[in-house]
Design an enzyme around this catalytic site. Structure first.
Site, short mmCIF file in Angstrom:
data_model
loop_
_atom_site.label_atom_id
_atom_site.label_comp_id
_atom_site.label_asym_id
_atom_site.label_seq_id
_atom_site.Cartn_x
_atom_site.Cartn_y
_atom_site.Cartn_z
N ASP A 169 -0.87 -0.08 -8.76
CA ASP A 169 -0.20 0.47 -9.95
C ASP A 169 0.62 -0.62 -10.63
OD1 ASP A 169 1.59 0.73 -7.84
OD2 ASP A 169 1.67 2.90 -7.97
N THR A 170 1.88 -0.82 -10.23
CA THR A 170 2.65 -1.85 -10.93
C THR A 170 2.15 -3.25 -10.60
OG1 THR A 170 4.22 -2.05 -9.13
CG2 THR A 170 4.75 -0.44 -10.85
N GLY A 171 1.50 -3.40 -9.46
CA GLY A 171 1.04 -4.73 -9.05
C GLY A 171 2.06 -5.45 -8.19
N VAL A 219 -2.60 10.59 -8.07
CA VAL A 219 -3.86 11.18 -7.60
C VAL A 219 -3.90 11.19 -6.07
CG1 VAL A 219 -5.25 10.62 -9.63
CG2 VAL A 219 -5.01 8.92 -7.82
N ASP A 225 -2.83 9.76 -0.22
CA ASP A 225 -2.06 10.91 0.23
C ASP A 225 -0.88 11.26 -0.67
OD1 ASP A 225 -0.45 8.58 0.89
OD2 ASP A 225 0.77 9.94 2.09
N1 HPA Z 1 -1.63 8.49 -5.04
C1 HPA Z 1 -1.41 8.19 -3.74
N2 HPA Z 1 -0.77 7.08 -3.34
C2 HPA Z 1 -0.38 6.22 -4.31
C3 HPA Z 1 -0.61 6.46 -5.67
C4 HPA Z 1 -1.26 7.66 -6.06
O1 HPA Z 1 -1.51 7.94 -7.26
N3 HPA Z 1 -0.10 5.41 -6.36
C5 HPA Z 1 0.40 4.55 -5.42
N4 HPA Z 1 0.25 5.03 -4.19
MG MG Z 2 0.75 6.98 0.50
#
Ligand code: HPA
Ligand code: MG
Length: 249
Positions: A169-171, A219, A225
């Site tokens: 996500d953020t990196g 998600v 999870d």
């Molecule tokens: N879902 C589950 N774990 C995660 C997510 C996500 O969207 N983003 C970062 N870790």
């Molecule tokens: Mg997790």
């Protein structure tokens, strides 16, 4: 997410001149890759912000989650088809080299296992081969659906080889992980990420192999999870408000 490192020479048998030249070519193309212009396929399959997902009733999912999900965001079959293509790209780039696959637990275990399986199939059906050793590292930075400041890395003390991950996500997590892996002196690191999120605060980091680029939504499923639940779901889904409340800590 999953990252790949070509293992250090110390861990390898002596290379022939041919292998060495071919490795250097690969390394140069890897360096160039960082600077080259982005292509349409670098981000993988791009899922737009207004993608509503599929109604749950169109697919099967475990009865115990029937009220806990809003929609099927990426069906399992599509994940598998995309993974098959990533495996082919990896074979094209790294075939005939000796690599270590570092699976980033826990969220990356299913992606990593399926990707390795796809590569194994390709190895059986082509003239190229890709000897793989597999290792594991565990990261934890999420509580409920929020990223925490603390990143725990476990199991990397004996890391003498390479890595891979399911979601970026953020990196920032990825950067920490790469710094960590770099310290072991790999010849090359390649990263495969199943999902990359479009987040405003992102570092712009893009794995070398990307399955899907998705909106900034939380998600679950396919080993991802929410407080340890939903890993036993094949599709990637969006969790419902009710699901969030039910499994909140
Ligand atoms: N879902 C589950 N774990 C995660 C997510 C996500 O969207 N983003 C970062 N870790
Ligand atoms: Mg997790």
């Amino acid at each position: 997410m999953t990252s790949w490192r070509v293992s250090s020479s110390a861990a390898l048998p002596k290379w022939t001149r041919e292998e060495f030249d071919s490795f250097n070519e690969l390394k140069e193309s890897n360096m160039a890759g960082r600077e080259r212009k982005q292509t349409d396929t670098d981000k993988g399959i791009v899922i737009p912000d207004d993608w509503p997902g599929y109604p749950l009733a169109l697919f099967t999912s475990p009865e115990h989650y029937c009220d806990d999900l809003d929609c099927v965001y990426i069906p399992h079959g599509v994940i598998m088809d995309r993974t098959e293509r990533l495996a082919r790209n990896i074979m094209d780039d790294l075939g005939d080299h000796d690599i270590v696959v570092l699976c980033v637990l826990k969220g990356g275990y299913q992606f990593c296992a399926d990707l390795v399986d796809c590569i194994k199939v390709l190895c059986r059906h082509s003239n190229k081969t890709l000897p793989m050793r597999v290792d594991f590292i565990r990261l934890k930075s999420y509580l409920n659906d929020h990223s925490t400041q603390d990143l725990h890395i476990e199991g990397a003390e004996n890391l003498s080889v390479l890595s891979g991950k399911a979601i970026v996500d953020t990196g920032k997590t990825m950067k920490t992980l790469l710094d960590h892996v770099q310290a072991f002196g790999p010849k090359m690191i390649k990263v495969a990420g199943l999902l990359v999120k479009r987040v405003p605060s992102g570092t712009g980091y893009l794995p070398d192999y990307v399955g899907f680029e998705i909106p900034n939504r939380f998600v679950v499923g396919y080993a991802l999870d929410y407080n340890e639940y939903f890993r036993d779901l094949n599709h990637i889904c969006v969790i419902s408000e009710r699901g969030k409340q039910k499994y909140k800590i």
